[in-house]
Design an enzyme around this catalytic site. Structure first.
Site, PDB file in Angstrom:
ATOM      1  N   CYS A 260     -31.651  11.667  12.121  1.00 22.68           N
ATOM      2  CA  CYS A 260     -31.632  13.161  12.488  1.00 22.68           C
ATOM      3  C   CYS A 260     -30.441  13.606  11.785  1.00 22.68           C
ATOM      4  O   CYS A 260     -30.494  14.646  11.144  1.00 22.68           O
ATOM      5  CB  CYS A 260     -31.691  13.387  13.921  1.00 22.68           C
ATOM      6  SG  CYS A 260     -32.035  15.166  14.320  1.00 22.68           S
ATOM      7  N   CYS A 261     -29.234  13.216  11.950  1.00 22.48           N
ATOM      8  CA  CYS A 261     -28.005  13.836  11.324  1.00 22.48           C
ATOM      9  C   CYS A 261     -28.343  13.491   9.896  1.00 22.48           C
ATOM     10  O   CYS A 261     -27.776  14.517   9.007  1.00 22.48           O
ATOM     11  CB  CYS A 261     -26.861  12.954  11.664  1.00 22.48           C
ATOM     12  SG  CYS A 261     -26.459  13.233  13.389  1.00 22.48           S
TER      13      CYS A 261
ATOM     14  N   CYS B 258     -24.919  20.453  17.283  1.00 20.54           N
ATOM     15  CA  CYS B 258     -26.129  20.757  17.498  1.00 20.54           C
ATOM     16  C   CYS B 258     -26.288  21.099  18.964  1.00 20.54           C
ATOM     17  O   CYS B 258     -25.863  20.144  19.649  1.00 20.54           O
ATOM     18  CB  CYS B 258     -27.282  20.038  17.023  1.00 20.54           C
ATOM     19  SG  CYS B 258     -27.278  19.952  15.241  1.00 20.54           S
TER      20      CYS B 258
ATOM     21  N   CYS C 211     -27.126  17.796  21.382  1.00 22.05           N
ATOM     22  CA  CYS C 211     -26.244  16.600  21.084  1.00 22.05           C
ATOM     23  C   CYS C 211     -24.888  17.166  21.308  1.00 22.05           C
ATOM     24  O   CYS C 211     -24.039  16.327  21.048  1.00 22.05           O
ATOM     25  CB  CYS C 211     -26.306  16.249  19.526  1.00 22.05           C
ATOM     26  SG  CYS C 211     -27.853  15.659  19.061  1.00 22.05           S
TER      27      CYS C 211
ATOM     28  N   CYS D 204     -21.146  11.901  12.887  1.00 24.81           N
ATOM     29  CA  CYS D 204     -22.975  12.267  12.227  1.00 24.81           C
ATOM     30  C   CYS D 204     -22.902  11.393  10.937  1.00 24.81           C
ATOM     31  O   CYS D 204     -23.935  11.385  10.646  1.00 24.81           O
ATOM     32  CB  CYS D 204     -22.947  13.597  12.390  1.00 24.81           C
ATOM     33  SG  CYS D 204     -21.721  14.551  11.117  1.00 24.81           S
TER      34      CYS D 204
END
Length: 248
Positions: A121-122, A204, A207, A232
């Site tokens: 995702c990062c 985010c 997170c 990240c």
């Protein structure tokens, strides 16, 4: 720029930056030739750098990675900062195809389920947009500080990033959080109101949590993972380390 030349340049620059104040550090980088890019996450450190760039009209491009999962307060701060300093903060967003592919494989919030999924995702929301933001750049300016975490304790002022073939500049490497806060107060720098609610480091929304008393500044990032060095991926490239000189 070859790795040897880049590392030699970074070493010399690292030593020179140690003896300058913040505005002088940023001004020097902006005058070296080549594109200088500052990537801001709109955190308190980054707002200090943006204020110095905007106030002094320095030759530095200011960009941000608008991941699509940021807190509303962070997004609102982009507009406020542009207005206060009369600058443009260029926004780089993830590709919708990448988001769709991720959701199909892991689920939209699959990052909670595994480190692999979180890194993926990062990767799509930060690393790929970062690569676009740094295209053609010779210098990458960040808000990294030695006091943010144990993983960043040896942060130099300048280092050669061999993976991206540029020199990474950390002009606040030797600043502690109290010095950051004093600069914000003295210069009326706009900051994220979430800092006052226990969020010293803001990423985010899914997170990031507020930290507990006594926790390190970045303890609220990816809090469900056990690795104390969790990042990240933006700042874990194979940069050539340079011993940090004593602050002036």
């Amino acid at each position: 720029m070859t790795a040897l030349t880049g590392n030699g340049t970074a070493q010399a620059l690292n030593d020179k930056l140690a003896n300058l104040d913040l505005a002088e550090r940023l001004s020097l980088v902006g005058e070296l030739g080549g594109r200088a890019v500052f990537t801001t996450s709109l955190g308190i450190e980054d707002q200090v750098i943006t204020a110095a760039i905007g106030t002094n009209r320095l030759n530095v491009d200011v960009v941000t990675l608008e991941t699509g999962r940021l807190f509303k307060e962070t997004v609102d701060l982009i507009d406020e900062t542009e207005g206060q300093y009369g600058i443009t903060i260029t926004r780089y967003v993830p590709a919708q195809d990448d988001i769709d592919a991720y959701a199909a494989k892991y689920g939209l919030n699959g990052f909670y389920e595994s480190v692999e999924a979180r890194h993926a995702c990062c990767g799509l929301r930060k690393l790929k947009p970062l690569a676009r933001a740094l295209e053609g750049a010779s210098f990458w300016i960040t808000g990294l500080r030695r006091g943010q975490s144990g993983n960043r304790a040896d942060t130099p002022f300048a280092e050669f990033d061999a993976e991206r073939n540029l020199i990474k500049i950390n002009p606040l490497a030797d600043w502690d959080i109290e010095r950051i806060k004093a600069y914000v107060a003295d210069h009326a720098v706009p900051i994220n109101p979430m800092h006052a609610r226990g969020y010293p480091s803001i990423g985010c929304e899914p997170c990031t949590r507020a930290i507990k008393p006594g926790e390190p500044e970045r303890a609220g990032r990816w809090w469900w993972e056990n690795d104390e060095k969790r990042e990240c991926g933006l700042h874990v490239a194979e940069a050539t380390p340079i011993p940090a000189p004593s602050a002036a």
